[in-house]
Scaffold this motif. Sequence first.
Motif, PDB file in Angstrom:
ATOM      1  N   HIS A 109       0.882  -1.175   0.000  1.00 24.01           N
ATOM      2  CA  HIS A 109       0.000   0.000   0.000  1.00 24.01           C
ATOM      3  C   HIS A 109       0.917   1.222   0.000  1.00 24.01           C
ATOM      4  CE1 HIS A 109      -3.566  -2.389   1.453  1.00 24.01           C
ATOM      5  NE2 HIS A 109      -2.597  -3.130   1.968  1.00 24.01           N
ATOM      6  N   ARG A 121      -0.257   4.342  -0.700  1.00 24.73           N
ATOM      7  CA  ARG A 121      -1.055   5.456  -0.137  1.00 24.73           C
ATOM      8  C   ARG A 121      -1.315   6.640  -1.059  1.00 24.73           C
ATOM      9  NH1 ARG A 121      -2.825   2.186   3.405  1.00 24.73           N
ATOM     10  NH2 ARG A 121      -1.628   1.840   5.289  1.00 24.73           N
ATOM     11  N   ASN A 160      -6.768   0.836  -1.957  1.00 25.95           N
ATOM     12  CA  ASN A 160      -7.520   1.491  -0.869  1.00 25.95           C
ATOM     13  C   ASN A 160      -6.918   2.845  -0.529  1.00 25.95           C
ATOM     14  OD1 ASN A 160      -5.276   0.103   0.151  1.00 25.95           O
ATOM     15  ND2 ASN A 160      -6.153  -0.093   2.184  1.00 25.95           N
ATOM     16  N   PHE A 203     -12.106  -6.209  -0.835  1.00 28.12           N
ATOM     17  CA  PHE A 203     -12.122  -6.148   0.628  1.00 28.12           C
ATOM     18  C   PHE A 203     -13.466  -6.704   1.085  1.00 28.12           C
ATOM     19  CE2 PHE A 203      -8.764  -2.970   0.080  1.00 28.12           C
ATOM     20  CZ  PHE A 203      -7.974  -3.146   1.217  1.00 28.12           C
ATOM     21  N   SER A 205     -11.065  -2.504   6.367  1.00 25.87           N
ATOM     22  CA  SER A 205      -9.735  -2.257   6.926  1.00 25.87           C
ATOM     23  C   SER A 205      -9.447  -0.774   6.731  1.00 25.87           C
ATOM     24  CB  SER A 205      -8.721  -3.175   6.254  1.00 25.87           C
ATOM     25  OG  SER A 205      -7.516  -3.191   6.977  1.00 25.87           O
ATOM     26  N   HIS A 229      -9.101  -9.599   0.647  1.00 23.70           N
ATOM     27  CA  HIS A 229      -8.925  -9.377   2.088  1.00 23.70           C
ATOM     28  C   HIS A 229     -10.093 -10.108   2.735  1.00 23.70           C
ATOM     29  CE1 HIS A 229      -7.826  -6.970   5.746  1.00 23.70           C
ATOM     30  NE2 HIS A 229      -8.963  -7.547   6.084  1.00 23.70           N
ATOM     31  N   HIS A 266      -2.943 -12.488   2.875  1.00 21.35           N
ATOM     32  CA  HIS A 266      -2.553 -12.583   4.294  1.00 21.35           C
ATOM     33  C   HIS A 266      -3.406 -13.562   5.109  1.00 21.35           C
ATOM     34  CE1 HIS A 266      -5.468  -9.399   4.080  1.00 21.35           C
ATOM     35  NE2 HIS A 266      -4.633  -8.406   4.054  1.00 21.35           N
ATOM     36  N   MET A 322      -2.487  -5.155  13.010  1.00 27.52           N
ATOM     37  CA  MET A 322      -2.779  -5.223  11.582  1.00 27.52           C
ATOM     38  C   MET A 322      -4.003  -6.092  11.345  1.00 27.52           C
ATOM     39  SD  MET A 322       0.247  -7.692   9.998  1.00 27.52           S
ATOM     40  CE  MET A 322      -0.402  -7.624   8.322  1.00 27.52           C
ATOM     41  N   ASN A 323      -4.517  -6.030  10.105  1.00 27.14           N
ATOM     42  CA  ASN A 323      -5.689  -6.832   9.726  1.00 27.14           C
ATOM     43  C   ASN A 323      -5.362  -7.734   8.551  1.00 27.14           C
ATOM     44  OD1 ASN A 323      -7.134  -5.246  11.553  1.00 27.14           O
ATOM     45  ND2 ASN A 323      -7.745  -3.809   9.958  1.00 27.14           N
ATOM     46  N   ASP A 348       2.249  -6.952   2.591  1.00 31.75           N
ATOM     47  CA  ASP A 348       1.169  -6.084   3.075  1.00 31.75           C
ATOM     48  C   ASP A 348       1.769  -4.817   3.680  1.00 31.75           C
ATOM     49  OD1 ASP A 348      -1.277  -5.055   3.631  1.00 31.75           O
ATOM     50  OD2 ASP A 348      -1.676  -6.304   5.376  1.00 31.75           O
ATOM     51  N   ALA A 380       1.988  -1.598   4.809  1.00 28.76           N
ATOM     52  CA  ALA A 380       0.856  -0.711   5.093  1.00 28.76           C
ATOM     53  C   ALA A 380       1.298   0.380   6.056  1.00 28.76           C
ATOM     54  CB  ALA A 380      -0.300  -1.513   5.664  1.00 28.76           C
ATOM     55  N   HIS A 410       1.721   3.654   8.254  1.00 24.42           N
ATOM     56  CA  HIS A 410       0.986   4.729   8.921  1.00 24.42           C
ATOM     57  C   HIS A 410       2.054   5.482   9.704  1.00 24.42           C
ATOM     58  CE1 HIS A 410      -3.009   2.909   8.192  1.00 24.42           C
ATOM     59  NE2 HIS A 410      -2.429   1.756   8.430  1.00 24.42           N
ATOM     60  N   SER A 436      -4.627   0.110  11.605  1.00 27.49           N
ATOM     61  CA  SER A 436      -4.035  -1.225  11.409  1.00 27.49           C
ATOM     62  C   SER A 436      -3.074  -1.211  10.230  1.00 27.49           C
ATOM     63  CB  SER A 436      -5.140  -2.241  11.136  1.00 27.49           C
ATOM     64  OG  SER A 436      -5.920  -2.397  12.289  1.00 27.49           O
ATOM     65  N   GLY A 437      -1.953  -1.871  10.395  1.00 25.48           N
ATOM     66  CA  GLY A 437      -1.006  -2.000   9.290  1.00 25.48           C
ATOM     67  C   GLY A 437       0.387  -1.608   9.719  1.00 25.48           C
TER      68      GLY A 437
HETATM   69  O1  DOR Z   1      -3.609  -3.999   8.521  1.00 24.84           O
HETATM   70  C1  DOR Z   1      -3.894  -3.709   7.376  1.00 24.84           C
HETATM   71  N1  DOR Z   1      -3.662  -2.478   6.889  1.00 24.84           N
HETATM   72  N2  DOR Z   1      -4.469  -4.625   6.597  1.00 24.84           N
HETATM   73  C2  DOR Z   1      -4.949  -4.320   5.375  1.00 24.84           C
HETATM   74  O2  DOR Z   1      -5.407  -5.185   4.682  1.00 24.84           O
HETATM   75  C3  DOR Z   1      -4.931  -2.917   4.902  1.00 24.84           C
HETATM   76  C4  DOR Z   1      -3.807  -2.209   5.502  1.00 24.84           C
HETATM   77  C5  DOR Z   1      -3.756  -0.730   5.238  1.00 24.84           C
HETATM   78  O3  DOR Z   1      -3.986  -0.333   4.089  1.00 24.84           O
HETATM   79  O4  DOR Z   1      -3.454   0.026   6.151  1.00 24.84           O
END
Ligand code: DOR
Length: 437
Positions: free
Chosen positions: A63, A65, A95, A150, A154, A180, A233, A276-277, A304, A306, A308, A322-323
């Motif tokens: 990702h 962003r 996403n 998805f 998430s 997902h 995942h 995370m997810n 994955d 991701a 932040h 999450s991520g």
């Molecule tokens: O933890 C996650 N974060 N799982 C995902 O599938 C999306 C991701 C995100 O884009 O932050």
Amino acid sequence: MSDNYSLIIKNGSCYIGGKFQNTDIALSRSKIKKIGKISLNNAKVIDASGKIVLPGVIDTQVHFREPGANDAENLESGSRAAIAGGVTSVFEMPNTNPPTSTFREFKNKLTAAKNRMFCNYAFYFGATPDNMKELSSVNTLEGCCGIKLFAGSSTGNLLVSQEKDIEKVISNSSKIISVHSEDENILLSRKKFIKEGDVTSHPVWRNEECALESTKRVVRLAQKYKKKIHILHVTTKQEIDFFSEKRDGVTFEITPQHLTLFAPDCYEKLKTLSQMNPPLRSKDHYERLWDAVEQSLVSTIGSDHAPHTKEEKNRKYPLSPSGMPGVQTLLPVMLDHVNNGKLKIEQLIKLVCENPCDLFGIKNKGYIKESYDADLTIVDMNKEVVIKDDWIESKCGWTPFNNYKVKGFPVATIVNGEIVMENSKIISHAKGKPLNF
Ligand code: DOR
């Protein structure tokens, strides 16, 4: 005859035709021109003695962003992180904000990537309950690796949660669908298990049942319509049991995080950084995921990635997103597992080089062969490194593997015939290209 090679990789142990052989590889512009003993001409030479040369590593889940959360990452910084970690191509996720779920947004992403990405790339097209017309013709889109569905919410607002809509998406898809896989209705009904300020409640809320029920459903629907589906995942032992029976057209992916970190240790040590997810789970799940690697049930390893910002991640759970980043650490972490005897290097090459190409139909990559694209990753299996946040190229500037010691490290990344990273230094401009399918 001294051909006009542009780069010669000398004396590496190169993975060719399913085995390692000590040989040279000559590149001419963006192609592998010749494999064998090569006499030097005035081409640039990279000495790979004592190193192994792999087909370029492909991270099938990142990702970056853009557009949207550009404070954590963008296409430029994410792809710098990729090459710093030995990754030559990525599949990037939709996403974003706005999501990549229209032809216009898809085209914008390709335009934004041009001359800004350091690795090669393809983008996922996001499924919504309303974009069936697009989903039925994404197979004609240049630079599209597949459809992302998805089924559970998430980061971002891409979501197809109801079975009738999931069925519409699957039946209308014209390319492989990567999922997902968490059941949104179960997620909603279990929100009562979220404990404010306690991230260890994350895997309790998003429990095994959420993952398994969703996976069973999307597999049933994919088989009904004879569509190819790839579950991203995978995290539970129940899903591995389910996959241990052969299921035509169904493949799955595991992340390096789920093969390395487990509860409760990860939450004690990393707190919300390890949120995370789907979640990191207990050791029995982690062990069963390794069984899936050992038995070659799993097809790909995707990070994955991701990102932040640390500030967002340090918010009180469940306000923390999450991520976690992973594109730069995928290869070092997995090489360390190779050195620890968890898997063979040949298995890793299948998971991150060959299978992504065979499964998604990427042309001319994944193997070291004459006339194939010159994407290569050179690795020193003896190099020991303590991973640190300050090595991270990602804009977010942190990794869950800070202070994690690895043995086995990428020492050079070659993308389209050019050395783009050597000894942890990025030495090229952004010349990545869209992948061809
Ligand atoms: O933890 C996650 N974060 N799982 C995902 O599938 C999306 C991701 C995100 O884009 O932050």
